[in-house]
Design an enzyme around this catalytic site. Structure first.
Site, PDB file in Angstrom:
ATOM      1  CB  SER A 231      -0.851   0.080   1.199  1.00 38.90           C
ATOM      2  OG  SER A 231      -1.732  -1.022   1.333  1.00 38.90           O
ATOM      3  CB  SER A 232       0.950   4.095   0.726  1.00 38.56           C
ATOM      4  OG  SER A 232       1.368   5.602   0.496  1.00 38.56           O
ATOM      5  CG  MET A 233       7.452   4.113  -0.614  1.00 38.87           C
ATOM      6  SD  MET A 233       8.382   5.033   0.733  1.00 38.87           S
ATOM      7  CE  MET A 233       9.914   3.910   0.166  1.00 38.87           C
ATOM      8  CB  VAL A 254      -3.473  -0.507  -2.799  1.00 35.06           C
ATOM      9  CG1 VAL A 254      -4.619   0.162  -2.414  1.00 35.06           C
ATOM     10  CG2 VAL A 254      -3.946  -1.861  -3.371  1.00 35.06           C
TER      11      VAL A 254
END
Length: 406
Positions: A231-233, A254
């Protein structure tokens, strides 16, 4: 999505929306979030910490009283919310050096989550994953108590999320669908950074490979159906790992990230080669002054740079931006991914806009691009406010990809 609170500070609003998003899986109550936010002075990190800590302490105290009275469901629910509120309390404390109040709030967040984990059925088991002479902290979720091997989802966050927070952003949703789930914090993420001083590393395959080794040792894991979600980075870290770790049967980003270096150089005049040279130079007073100006003018950049120095283990904003240059899927790395890959994209992403499409365009494996929109309430980075919607789509894709054969 319109900023309903903190109209002059998009970072405070995003973090408030983030807490609201965890309502879907028991990590918050709407009234508790709004009442806390209304007490916070916009842009004031001290006020943010103090008010979230007060809410977390109150909710944790009520959960403990419920546990003492043998009201285990109420205790579990309260500890989950308190864990998330303690996480929020310490969110803006990660400067260089890190604020000592971070230790207390982080430790309380973990303790409350573990208290809740022990009250789940089946119990969520804290685990220690062997890693280069130490261990990485994580949690094992079982769909039932039979010990039967099941399709398995390994999950990690990115720049600032915790293994505990993953409960609300996918782990519980996957367990509801019959998956075994293994969540963890890697180097640079809260557990290893907080406990062992481990900072981020770009070669994330050297993190994921021992995690897959650990997963394959568990009877509840079907070794032929292990998926990885970042997720994210983590939407860059997980694909980087998948480029080398070919035991993975599926990959989810994601949201997808292709090249953090592009973010480092975008505010520096000149071409990329010149910008990279200046970031890595021993001295560049003019560029250092430019970073200080950005910090003073941009609330989001102020937080990101301060936190970035902490998680990368560097002393200056320029050194943090230079570290970002190594986090990339350029030079043919994305093309090395073999497993089916889902790249998620948020139409109004304020951090990595355009990066998911770029990652998708470079993939040569079976690939899917899944775009979430503002009209769905899901247009922000990682889709806070639409967790049920976004996780349903992501996990349905995983089910279709990995569970077609019993």
């Amino acid at each position: 999505m319109e900023q309903l609170l903190f109209p002059g500070n998009p970072q405070f609003w995003y973090e408030t929306l983030r807490s609201m998003s965890h309502i879907a899986y028991g990590g918050a109550d709407f009234g508790e979030v709004v009442a806390t936010a209304e007490r916070i002075e916009e842009g004031n990190y001290e006020s943010w910490h103090d008010e979230w800590l007060a809410t977390a302490d109150r909710v944790a105290g009520e959960a403990q009283r419920a546990l003492d009275a043998h009201h285990t469901v109420s205790a579990r629910d309260g500890f989950l919310r308190a864990s998330n509120y303690y996480r929020s309390a310490e969110f803006f404390l990660h400067g260089h050096p890190c604020d000592p109040r971070h230790d207390h709030a982080y430790d309380r967040s973990v303790a409350c989550f573990r208290a809740a984990a022990a009250l789940h059925t089946p119990r969520i088991e804290p685990v220690r994953i062997p890693y280069q002479g130490t261990t990485l902290p994580g949690y094992l979720y079982r769909a039932d108590t039979t010990g039967a091997p099941r399709p398995t989802l390994i999950m990690h966050s990115g720049f600032d999320g915790t293994a505990e927070e993953l409960h609300f952003s996918g782990a519980l949703a996957a367990v509801e669908r019959g998956w075994t789930v293994l969540t963890f914090d890697g180097p640079g993420q809260p557990g290893p950074r907080h406990r062992d001083g481990l900072v981020f590393r770009p070669d994330w395959e050297n993190v994921i490979t021992p995690v897959v080794d650990f997963a394959e040792s568990l009877p509840e894991v079907d070794n032929s159906r292990i998926a990885l979600l970042g997720s994210s980075m983590g939407g860059l870290l997980a694909p980087r790992a998948a480029a080398f770790e070919h035991r993975l049967a599926a990959l989810v980003a994601v949201d997808g990230v292709y090249d953090l270096g592009a973010i480092s150089v975008r505010s520096i005049p000149g071409d990329r080669a010149e910008a990279e040279r200046r970031l890595r130079a021993g001295s560049d007073p003019a560029l250092d002054a430019r970073f200080e100006q950005i910090i003073a003018q941009d609330a989001t950049a102020r937080w990101a740079i301060n936190h970035g120095m902490y998680v990368m283990g560097v002393d200056t904003p320029r050194a943090f931006s230079a570290a970002y240059l190594d986090f990339t899927l350029r030079d043919g790395l994305a093309e090395q991914i073999r497993c089916p890959t889902l790249v998620c994209d948020a139409a109004e992403d304020e951090f990595f806009k355009g990066q998911p499409q770029e990652l998708y365009d470079h993939l040569t494996c079976p690939r899917t691009l899944m775009v979430f929109t503002a009209e769905e309430g899901a247009g922000a980075h990682c889709h806070p406010g639409a967790m049920r919607l976004s996780l349903a789509r992501v996990l349905d894709w995983l089910d279709d990809t990995l569970t077609a054969t019993p």
